[in-house]
Design an enzyme around this catalytic site. Structure first.
Site, short mmCIF file in Angstrom:
data_model
loop_
_atom_site.label_atom_id
_atom_site.label_comp_id
_atom_site.label_asym_id
_atom_site.label_seq_id
_atom_site.Cartn_x
_atom_site.Cartn_y
_atom_site.Cartn_z
N LYS A 14 75.28 28.79 -20.69
CA LYS A 14 76.06 28.20 -21.63
C LYS A 14 75.42 28.40 -23.21
CE LYS A 14 78.35 24.97 -18.98
NZ LYS A 14 78.49 23.66 -18.42
N ARG A 53 74.76 24.35 -10.72
CA ARG A 53 75.74 24.91 -10.76
C ARG A 53 75.41 26.32 -11.40
NH1 ARG A 53 80.17 25.92 -13.97
NH2 ARG A 53 82.26 26.28 -13.03
N1 HH2 Z 1 80.92 23.97 -16.37
C1 HH2 Z 1 82.06 24.71 -16.55
C2 HH2 Z 1 83.07 24.66 -15.42
N2 HH2 Z 1 83.23 23.70 -14.57
N3 HH2 Z 1 81.95 21.87 -13.70
C3 HH2 Z 1 80.65 20.95 -13.49
N4 HH2 Z 1 80.93 19.80 -12.68
N5 HH2 Z 1 79.86 21.04 -14.44
C4 HH2 Z 1 79.70 22.00 -15.34
O1 HH2 Z 1 78.75 21.93 -16.12
C5 HH2 Z 1 80.93 22.80 -15.58
C6 HH2 Z 1 81.81 22.78 -14.55
C7 HH2 Z 1 81.97 25.82 -17.44
O2 HH2 Z 1 81.35 27.02 -17.07
P1 HH2 Z 1 82.20 28.31 -16.51
O3 HH2 Z 1 82.92 27.81 -15.22
O4 HH2 Z 1 81.37 29.50 -16.13
O5 HH2 Z 1 83.23 28.73 -17.64
P2 HH2 Z 1 84.86 28.42 -18.14
O6 HH2 Z 1 84.89 26.92 -18.16
O7 HH2 Z 1 84.78 29.22 -19.36
O8 HH2 Z 1 85.54 28.94 -17.10
#
Ligand code: HH2
Length: 273
Positions: free
Chosen positions: A217, A252
């Site tokens: 992040k 995660r």
């Molecule tokens: N962070 C993201 C998405 N989903 N779910 C939970 N429970 N906790 C988190 O910290 C979390 C999440 C954001 O990361 P990412 O999926 O890599 O990116 P994007 O939202 O751009 O798809």
């Protein structure tokens, strides 16, 4: 026990990130074809992930929302095939319609970044026997990073998560199906993220398994000067180790291999074995 799958919290669980989106901040556009996504999902498991979290809508700061139909079209072939191959699949969605399709296709966990913002979600979790991650977000992805404000960031998020978990149990969700997540980067400044991680034990003390999503992040980019998200796995591993030390049950991550090493070393230090 979540929908027939044993997930022991004896070990720290690693959730691998699989975004079937064109615009996710780290892996956006890489796995838009179902075949590439399925292959990457299997690679996440081979690298140490216990769960694969499939998302069809980016929640990065500034992201626009996606229609129910588009999200379902993106996730369905991937969730279905990974579940068929025995992978424990989590669906990363705030939309009950999407979650329901994913559950029908074999997903075991609903990861709801809106923390059950839609009241149909807990009912679906209760009826399906799925596990659920209840996450905190201040605002909505399009604007959440503009000016996040808290009095006591940890106290307020703990209160929110406790209330949402209690509401879910009132809707019939069993206590053991619920995990909570402070939502690193979702309507939080760098200082908020750091304070949450420093005081993670206060979330653990609420009594549900705590999940933490720091992976790649933006705050890690600011701290390390790493501008490219995929260069932040070392920084991520440090946060994983420190989260484990403070009692996190699930992490995660985009790179399960480095997270697994961090988990193994941190747990050995904590338990002395
Ligand atoms: N962070 C993201 C998405 N989903 N779910 C939970 N429970 N906790 C988190 O910290 C979390 C999440 C954001 O990361 P990412 O999926 O890599 O990116 P994007 O939202 O751009 O798809």
């Amino acid at each position: 026990m979540i929908r027939g799958s044993e997930l022991s919290l004896e070990a720290t669980l690693i959730m691998g990130v699989l975004n079937v989106t064109p615009d996710s901040f780290s892996d956006g556009g890489r796995y838009v074809s179902a075949d590439a996504a399925i292959e990457h999902g299997l690679a996440l498991v081979a690298a140490g992930a216990h769960i694969v979290d499939v998302g069809g809508e980016s929640t990065r700061p500034g992201a626009e929302s996606v229609s129910v139909d588009d999200e379902i079209a993106r996730i369905s072939p991937v969730v279905g095939e990974l579940a068929r191959r025995g992978v424990i699949v989590s669906i990363d969605t705030a939309k009950p319609e999407v979650a329901e399709v994913a559950i029908d296709l074999g997903a075991s966990i609903i990861n709801d970044v809106s923390g059950f913002g839609d009241e149909r979600m807990p009912e679906l979790v209760a009826a399906s026997g799925a596990g659920a991650v209840v996450m905190h977000m201040q605002g909505l992805p399009r604007t959440m990073q503009q000016a996040p404000v808290y009095g006591d960031v940890v106290g307020e998020i703990c209160a929110f998560l406790e209330a949402r978990a209690r509401d879910a149990m009132r809707a019939g969700v069993p206590r053991e199906a619920i995990a909570i997540d402070p939502g690193i980067g979702f309507g939080k400044t760098i200082d908020h993220n750091l304070e949450i991680l420093r005081r993670l034990d206060e979330f653990v003390a609420i009594g549900y398994p705590v999940m933490v999503g720091t992976s790649r992040k933006a705050f890690l980019g600011v701290l390390t000067g790493r501008e490219v998200a995929s260069d932040r796995d070392l920084a991520t591993a440090v946060t994983v180790a420190m989260a484990v030390e403070r009692g996190a049950a699930v992490v995660r991550v985009h790179d399960p291999a480095s997270a697994l090493e961090a988990v193994l070393v941190a747990r050995a230090i904590v338990s002395g074995s």
